[in-house]
Design a protein around this motif. Structure first.
Motif, mmCIF file in Angstrom:
data_model
loop_
_atom_site.group_PDB
_atom_site.id
_atom_site.type_symbol
_atom_site.label_atom_id
_atom_site.label_comp_id
_atom_site.label_asym_id
_atom_site.label_seq_id
_atom_site.Cartn_x
_atom_site.Cartn_y
_atom_site.Cartn_z
ATOM 1 N N SER A 52 4.419 7.951 -1.134
ATOM 2 C CA SER A 52 4.681 7.080 -2.141
ATOM 3 C C SER A 52 5.466 6.203 -2.250
ATOM 4 O O SER A 52 5.014 5.220 -2.375
ATOM 5 C CB SER A 52 4.266 7.904 -2.863
ATOM 6 O OG SER A 52 3.068 8.786 -2.961
ATOM 7 N N ALA A 53 6.473 6.988 -1.504
ATOM 8 C CA ALA A 53 7.529 5.554 -1.931
ATOM 9 C C ALA A 53 7.501 4.300 -0.576
ATOM 10 O O ALA A 53 7.845 3.115 -1.165
ATOM 11 C CB ALA A 53 8.866 6.448 -1.650
ATOM 12 N N VAL A 54 7.307 5.074 0.696
ATOM 13 C CA VAL A 54 7.039 3.530 1.395
ATOM 14 C C VAL A 54 5.461 3.105 1.056
ATOM 15 O O VAL A 54 6.216 1.545 0.913
ATOM 16 C CB VAL A 54 6.489 4.252 2.988
ATOM 17 C CG1 VAL A 54 6.462 2.979 3.657
ATOM 18 C CG2 VAL A 54 7.738 5.104 3.837
ATOM 19 N N ALA A 55 4.922 3.143 0.150
ATOM 20 C CA ALA A 55 3.689 2.235 -0.480
ATOM 21 C C ALA A 55 4.084 1.520 -0.663
ATOM 22 O O ALA A 55 3.943 0.515 -1.024
ATOM 23 C CB ALA A 55 2.372 3.243 -0.391
ATOM 24 N N SER A 56 5.105 2.098 -1.958
ATOM 25 C CA SER A 56 5.293 1.437 -2.813
ATOM 26 C C SER A 56 6.282 0.346 -2.850
ATOM 27 O O SER A 56 6.267 -0.300 -3.661
ATOM 28 C CB SER A 56 6.172 2.330 -4.393
ATOM 29 O OG SER A 56 6.723 1.694 -4.769
ATOM 30 N N TYR A 62 5.210 -7.078 -0.390
ATOM 31 C CA TYR A 62 4.404 -8.083 -0.482
ATOM 32 C C TYR A 62 3.856 -8.462 -2.040
ATOM 33 O O TYR A 62 4.086 -9.971 -1.332
ATOM 34 C CB TYR A 62 3.197 -7.337 -0.314
ATOM 35 C CG TYR A 62 1.947 -7.421 -0.266
ATOM 36 C CD1 TYR A 62 1.345 -8.975 1.000
ATOM 37 C CD2 TYR A 62 1.107 -7.988 -1.091
ATOM 38 C CE1 TYR A 62 0.815 -9.256 1.166
ATOM 39 C CE2 TYR A 62 -0.313 -9.192 -0.805
ATOM 40 C CZ TYR A 62 -0.277 -9.534 0.496
ATOM 41 O OH TYR A 62 -1.053 -10.494 0.453
ATOM 42 N N ASP A 63 4.577 -7.692 -2.958
ATOM 43 C CA ASP A 63 4.087 -8.539 -4.468
ATOM 44 C C ASP A 63 4.831 -9.438 -4.787
ATOM 45 O O ASP A 63 4.748 -11.002 -4.684
ATOM 46 C CB ASP A 63 3.369 -7.631 -4.972
ATOM 47 C CG ASP A 63 2.594 -7.054 -4.914
ATOM 48 O OD1 ASP A 63 1.694 -7.707 -4.300
ATOM 49 O OD2 ASP A 63 1.945 -6.271 -5.798
ATOM 50 N N GLN A 64 6.385 -9.043 -4.385
ATOM 51 C CA GLN A 64 7.849 -9.489 -4.601
ATOM 52 C C GLN A 64 8.310 -9.768 -3.125
ATOM 53 O O GLN A 64 9.696 -9.343 -3.961
ATOM 54 C CB GLN A 64 7.949 -9.698 -6.331
ATOM 55 C CG GLN A 64 7.347 -10.144 -7.508
ATOM 56 C CD GLN A 64 7.531 -9.256 -8.694
ATOM 57 O OE1 GLN A 64 8.672 -8.163 -8.601
ATOM 58 N NE2 GLN A 64 7.086 -9.734 -9.533
ATOM 59 N N PRO A 65 8.454 -10.951 -2.142
ATOM 60 C CA PRO A 65 9.173 -10.168 -1.725
ATOM 61 C C PRO A 65 10.836 -11.124 -1.399
ATOM 62 O O PRO A 65 11.945 -10.615 -0.928
ATOM 63 C CB PRO A 65 8.718 -11.909 -0.546
ATOM 64 C CG PRO A 65 7.584 -11.908 -0.973
ATOM 65 C CD PRO A 65 7.682 -11.940 -2.114
ATOM 66 N N THR A 70 16.211 -8.911 -2.242
ATOM 67 C CA THR A 70 17.320 -9.695 -2.898
ATOM 68 C C THR A 70 17.897 -8.293 -3.324
ATOM 69 O O THR A 70 19.309 -7.973 -4.170
ATOM 70 C CB THR A 70 17.545 -10.967 -4.342
ATOM 71 O OG1 THR A 70 16.581 -11.562 -3.625
ATOM 72 C CG2 THR A 70 18.927 -10.354 -5.240
ATOM 73 N N ALA A 71 17.562 -7.588 -4.251
ATOM 74 C CA ALA A 71 17.447 -5.958 -4.909
ATOM 75 C C ALA A 71 17.978 -5.209 -4.640
ATOM 76 O O ALA A 71 18.606 -4.703 -4.479
ATOM 77 C CB ALA A 71 16.649 -5.739 -5.617
ATOM 78 N N TRP A 72 17.217 -4.846 -2.742
ATOM 79 C CA TRP A 72 18.118 -4.397 -1.989
ATOM 80 C C TRP A 72 19.276 -4.553 -1.218
ATOM 81 O O TRP A 72 19.619 -3.709 -0.981
ATOM 82 C CB TRP A 72 16.447 -4.451 0.077
ATOM 83 C CG TRP A 72 15.767 -3.866 -1.520
ATOM 84 C CD1 TRP A 72 14.772 -2.713 -2.541
ATOM 85 C CD2 TRP A 72 13.918 -3.522 -0.228
ATOM 86 N NE1 TRP A 72 14.240 -2.771 -2.666
ATOM 87 C CE2 TRP A 72 13.331 -2.696 -0.787
ATOM 88 C CE3 TRP A 72 13.608 -3.447 0.954
ATOM 89 C CZ2 TRP A 72 12.302 -2.426 -0.714
ATOM 90 C CZ3 TRP A 72 12.674 -3.077 1.509
ATOM 91 C CH2 TRP A 72 11.569 -2.567 0.593
#
Length: 227
Positions: A52-56, A62-65, A70-72
């Motif tokens: 679930s964590a990997v999919a999320s 994908y939605d907000q690359p 940047t957050a990562w």
């Protein structure tokens, strides 16, 4: 002297198979099966959470690359900064202390080498002085022991061997009691075999099974307690 109570020995008791064999064995298998199921569920839940964590995370990228990456990056930078601060606070002082001790030891070693090179006799005597004192004390103690032996060898030998003699005496007495009891038990059993061979063999068989059941029950009970 009867070691074996004939009436008690020959009276065959019903073996408690239900409480000492079947029931504890079933409890042990049930507990093991429960623990295996718990382990399987824990592994399954961890795999589901990881998936679930990997999919999320993939969906978020994908939605907000750009915001996600940047957050990562900020999170990784903060973690690196925290790790660097932890290293400078705790690890680096230990490393610096080790370097200081190594430098001090190196300086002392070089100083000893220089002293030996300039004053070899005095340096050697200073280094060997504790060993010489210890050897002198040991020699004096050995000389006193030899004098005690020469003055009264019988008393010295008796005093030296007293602990060993006492231990061997107690050990011999205990062994003698065990051997005597074993001899009388075997004599009683032989008498029973001579007078009542069939009943004695049958009683020996059932008493042995009963003792083995008790051992099995105690072992399984200890396993159930530890689990």
């Amino acid at each position: 002297m009867l070691i074996i109570d004939e009436q008690d020995f020959l009276s065959i008791q019903q073996l408690d198979l239900e409480n000492k064999l079947f029931s504890p064995t079933a409890k042990l298998f049930g507990q093991v099966r429960f623990q295996v199921n718990e382990l399987y569920r824990d592994i399954q839940n961890n795999l589901i959470e990881a998936h679930s964590a990997v999919a999320s995370s993939a969906k978020q990228v994908y939605d907000q690359p750009l915001p996600t990456l940047t957050a990562w990056y900020e999170q990784a930078k903060n973690s690196g900064t925290a790790l660097l601060n932890e290293t400078q606070t705790h690890v680096l002082p230990v490393y610096q202390d080790m370097l200081a001790k190594w430098s001090t030891g190196k300086a002392h070693a070089l100083q000893h080498v220089r002293n030996f090179w300039e004053h070899p006799e005095q340096t050697t005597f200073t280094a060997l002085e504790p060993v010489i004192r210890h050897a002198a004390a040991a020699s004096a103690q050995a000389g006193q022991t030899v004098r005690l032996f020469l003055d009264n060898p019988e008393q010295f030998t008796a005093a030296a061997l007293a602990p060993v003699t006492s231990y061997l005496t107690s050990f011999t007495e205990d062994s003698k009691v065990v051997l005597i009891n074993t001899y009388h038990a075997l004599t009683d059993l032989f008498d029973l075999l001579t007078s009542q061979p069939l009943a004695t063999l049958q009683a020996t068989y059932y008493n042995t099974l009963s003792a083995l059941l008790d051992v099995y029950f105690n072992v399984i009970s200890s396993f159930l307690t530890m689990a």
